[in-house]
Design an enzyme around this catalytic site. Structure first.
Site, PDB file in Angstrom:
ATOM      1  N   TRP A 362       0.827  -1.205   0.000  1.00 57.27           N
ATOM      2  CA  TRP A 362       0.000   0.000   0.000  1.00 57.27           C
ATOM      3  C   TRP A 362       0.861   1.255   0.000  1.00 57.27           C
ATOM      4  CZ3 TRP A 362      -0.437   3.335   4.440  1.00 57.27           C
ATOM      5  CH2 TRP A 362       0.354   2.941   5.521  1.00 57.27           C
ATOM      6  N   ASP A 363       2.145   1.097   0.262  1.00 55.18           N
ATOM      7  CA  ASP A 363       3.082   2.222   0.209  1.00 55.18           C
ATOM      8  C   ASP A 363       2.954   2.974  -1.116  1.00 55.18           C
ATOM      9  OD1 ASP A 363       3.853   0.231   2.001  1.00 55.18           O
ATOM     10  OD2 ASP A 363       5.989   0.590   1.757  1.00 55.18           O
ATOM     11  N   GLU A 489       1.698  -2.202  12.177  1.00 52.66           N
ATOM     12  CA  GLU A 489       1.887  -3.650  12.210  1.00 52.66           C
ATOM     13  C   GLU A 489       2.190  -4.180  13.612  1.00 52.66           C
ATOM     14  OE1 GLU A 489       4.833  -4.341   9.191  1.00 52.66           O
ATOM     15  OE2 GLU A 489       3.755  -2.998   7.848  1.00 52.66           O
ATOM     16  N   LYS A 593       4.330   0.709  15.786  1.00 49.13           N
ATOM     17  CA  LYS A 593       5.481   0.649  14.885  1.00 49.13           C
ATOM     18  C   LYS A 593       5.572   1.919  14.054  1.00 49.13           C
ATOM     19  CE  LYS A 593       7.448  -2.180  11.155  1.00 49.13           C
ATOM     20  NZ  LYS A 593       7.240  -3.324  10.250  1.00 49.13           N
ATOM     21  N   GLN A 594       4.406   2.374  13.611  1.00 48.49           N
ATOM     22  CA  GLN A 594       4.352   3.567  12.763  1.00 48.49           C
ATOM     23  C   GLN A 594       3.111   4.372  13.115  1.00 48.49           C
ATOM     24  OE1 GLN A 594       4.263   0.473   9.859  1.00 48.49           O
ATOM     25  NE2 GLN A 594       2.868   1.654   8.599  1.00 48.49           N
TER      26      GLN A 594
END
Length: 785
Positions: A362-363, A489, A593-594
């Site tokens: 999806w990046d 994630e 994580k993000q």
């Protein structure tokens, strides 16, 4: 600043002044060339030593079984791994029978430079052989952005002290030996041994060709070479080929005043359907066109292409030459890995290495296409047409999961899901809304109704159908999406992930609006008035969790009820957490994580008040460890919007330096394309405050104290716009196009011709700097909080 001290600072190129073999794999990624179809890692011309040999063709992959300790219904059965195809970069040199090898003899000087304006990699070396012969070797390498199937190398040998006998061996090599890779890091690709079966080997005169078939995927790959040789009259040229190697040998005796110049043209092609003879002709035809064009005109085409790109996309940063270089480096790599992908995926590492097995995530839609939507519209359309071409596989996957519409894969090359870890793969349904987001952004920046009719509408419709079948109505009348994994994630299988719900809401609204705009085409897709109403109602009733006690949005239902991660006693060696702690522990704690919730505020800013954004940002700063390269740019955007300008700039620097400083310690496997695009996002959407709200182009610029000025260019509709930001104001000027309306904060500005319109910047606020997890504070570049 750089982890590799030999990198030199220049606004338009990145280079190294010495050869450091300890970081060879990293520099191979940094010096990679691509056009989105062909990718050449920055390996040395002679092929050895190397960190990771790499020649790639977009979407050429091998299949491999996905192992499971216990099988389960709906688990993907096979994975796809991008492979190293036939290497045409190799040019070996013998000087008086001594092989030119940087590990032997004496390397007197060695320089390499990646030029962002000309799109070439230059190398120059002075070497003294063990026998005492001194020569200068220079090479220039290009992967054409104009001629999609073509790459070329000019290789020059000059004696420096006395005459020498030289042999140049120019090769095509398949099934190269690959170095062993660490198995404990799941981000590193699988190593596939000898994936290519020889189908044809041909060499004659100055030319050679190899054709191979990939063993399991059955794809056919062709690589061809031809040479133009300039040297003394007695220079001899011959070619031969057998199995996995084709070789052109060039033998010459050079006096001190002589020079041997070899121009090597490469033509590549692959197919899943065409015959061997058709592929032979395709590669040969590309080669003939390249020879007809000639070296000088090939380079002129390259520069003309890049001149046009930079004229509409350049970013100028006054006050930080390292970040200036890094941002242009980032934009150059994003462009060259997408420019000629043409209905093929844009992998997370581009065509710079085999990290993540060469998969697209999806990046692409959320990060890479965000940059390209305002700089190279055609690349966005092509990338979305690739997604559209995979709709049959996405529909099949949705049906397998007992859902309607299309379930796009979390990671893939050919359109089929190939993640063996279903909580992160199968449950990451947000990819459908990410694709829809990119469709909407493309349409707003171009107004391309033909694309909407041919491609965009069907993508919007099929993803909206997925959300309507995946979600459900709760007894309280809200529409909810349970059991999914959002972008973060370190959380999985959660109910009502805020990012997912808000993006799904936007997806369903976009599908209903587009269907009403093109009713005849919508009817062809089976869309009914009742279905449109169901999307609109579900979007209106979408549930967005909110913690009234803490006055923040939980990342998902009950997230803020989880125990806080215990950061006491943690050191830098404990990151990334996924390599040191079980996912079970990560999933049940407040640690991210993000920047999942923060990304929701960036892409769906309309769903939050200014106060909510500030409180949310402060809360999630404390628990976001940035183990993902996708995080810093998003945090930069929201730090700027919430008034933390110096922190925002710290994150700008981190995003921009991700690969030049090897911050994730895996640049050896390829560049982080989304973080490269994120450098642009952090600058233009963060400091520049650019947003596309409905059909309005809006700027809310903010300049940190670390910079004196910021200028950037964007392509919007038929206009080329220059934005110039200084400490006190921002000015807007049309460089191409007749008229454009835009918003500077709450003031509408109408541009007509080349006259500038300016607006004042609000005064900087000094806010307390929010803390980050211990050991994960960004390096301070600014001057305060």
């Amino acid at each position: 600043m750089f982890a590799h001290p030999a990198f030199s600072i220049d606004p338009w190129w990145v280079g190294e002044s010495t050869l450091d073999l300890s970081v060879l794999a990293q520099t191979e990624s940094v010096f990679a060339l691509s056009n989105g179809h062909i990718g050449l890692r920055g390996n040395l011309d002679e092929g050895e030593p190397n960190g990771l040999p790499g020649t790639y063709l977009n979407s050429v992959y091998e299949l491999r079984p996905l192992p499971y300790a216990e099988a389960g219904y709906g688990y993907p059965e096979s994975g796809q791994t991008m492979i190293n195809v036939t290497n045409g970069k190799i040019i070996r040199l013998l000087v008086d029978d001594e092989p030119f090898d940087v590990r032997y003899g004496e390397l007197l000087r060695h320089r390499r430079m990646l030029d962002f304006r000309r799109g070439i990699l230059l190398r120059e070396a002075e070497w003294r052989s063990p026998a005492g012969s001194r020569v200068r070797v220079a090479s220039t390498r290009v992967v054409s952005l104009v001629q999609r199937s073509v790459a070329a190398i000019r290789y020059e040998v000059t004696p420096l002290d006395a005459g020498v006998r030289v042999v140049v061996e120019s090769e095509l090599v398949a099934n190269e030996s690959m170095p062993a890779r660490p198995v404990e890091d799941p981000r590193v690709s699988a190593v596939l041994d000898q994936p290519l079966d020889s189908q044809e080997a041909w060499g004659m005169g100055t030319s050679g060709m190899l054709i191979h078939r990939v063993r399991q995927s059955r794809l056919m790959v062709a690589a061809a070479m031809d040479h133009v040789v300039e040297g003394p009259e007695d220079t001899e040229v011959s070619s031969e080929a057998l199995g996995d190697i084709a070789r052109t040998s060039i033998i010459s005796t050079l006096d001190r005043s002589d020079r041997l110049v070899v121009t090597k043209f490469l033509g590549y092609g692959w197919s899943a359907e065409r015959s061997r003879s058709a592929l032979h002709d395709q590669a040969r035809g590309a080669l003939q066109l390249a020879r007809h064009t000639g070296w000088d005109d090939l380079l002129k085409q390259q520069q003309d292409f890049l001149d046009e790109f930079w004229a509409g996309a350049d970013v100028e940063i006054d006050g930080d030459p390292e970040v200036q270089q890094a941002v242009r480096f980032s934009m150059f790599h994003v462009l060259q890995n997408a420019a000629r992908a043409e209905r093929r995926p844009i992998p997370a590492k581009g065509l710079t290495g085999t990290g993540y097995d060469g998969h697209a995530f999806w990046d692409t839609e959320v990060y890479v296409l965000s940059l390209l939507s305002l700089s190279r519209h055609q690349a966005v359309a092509d990338a979305l047409r690739w997604r559209h071409s995979t709709l049959p596989a996405a529909r099949e996957r949705a049906a397998q999961l007992r859902l309607s519409g299309a379930a796009f894969p979390w990671r893939t090359i050919n359109g089929a899901e190939c993640s063996a870890y279903w909580p992160a793969g199968t449950a990451a349904f947000h990819i459908g809304a990410d694709i829809a987001y990119s469709v909407g952004r493309y349409l707003r920046t171009t107004g391309d109704l033909e694309f909407l009719a041919e491609t965009g509408l069907e993508l919007l419709v099929e993803t909206a159908r997925l959300w309507r079948s995946l979600g459900h109505y709760h007894t309280d009348g809200t529409f909810r999406v349970d059991g999914v994994t959002g972008p973060d994630e370190y959380s999985a299988i959660a109910d009502n992930n805020v990012y997912t719900n808000l993006m799904a809401q936007q997806n369903m609204n976009a599908a209903s609006e587009a269907s009403n705009r093109l009713p005849a085409r919508a009817a062809e897709l089976g869309v009914t008035d009742e279905e449109i109403a169901s999307w609109r109602d579900a979007a209106k009733d979408m549930y967005v969790p909110y913690d009234k006690r803490l006055r923040v949005h939980p990342q998902a239902d009950r997230f803020t009820d989880h125990k806080m991660w215990d950061f006491d006693g943690m050191t830098a060696d404990d990151y990334p957490l996924l390599l040191h702690f079980p996912y079970f522990d990560l999933y049940r704690k407040q640690v991210t994580k993000q920047a999942d919730l923060v990304l929701a505020m960036h892409l769906r800013g309309d769903a939050f008040t200014a106060r909510e954004k500030s409180r949310n940002f402060d809360y999630y700063e404390r628990i976001t460890v940035r183990d993902s390269s996708l995080s810093a740019c998003t945090q930069a955007v929201m730090a700027a919007e919430t008034g933390h300008l110096d922190l925002a700039y710290d994150y700008v620097v981190e995003a921009a330096m991700m690969d030049l400083e090897d911050l994730e310690h895996n640049t050896r496997d390829g560049l982080h394309l989304a973080s490269l695009a994120g450098a642009w996002i952090a600058v233009v959407e963060g400091l520049g405050g650019l947003r596309i709200e409905e059909n309005r182009l809006v700027f809310r610029p903010r300049l940190p104290e670390a910079l004196r000025a910021l200028n950037f260019r964007v392509m919007y509709r038929d206009c080329r716009l220059l934005v110039s930001i200084t400490e006190g104001n921002a000015c807007y000027q049309l460089l191409a196009g007749k008229k454009l309306s835009l918003w500077h904060y709450d003031e509408e500005l109408r541009l007509d011709g080349d006259a500038k319109q300016c607006g004042a910047l609000p005064p900087r606020r000094r806010l307390p700097r929010p803390p980050q997890p211990p050991g994960r504070e960004p390096t301070r570049q600014g001057t305060g909080g």
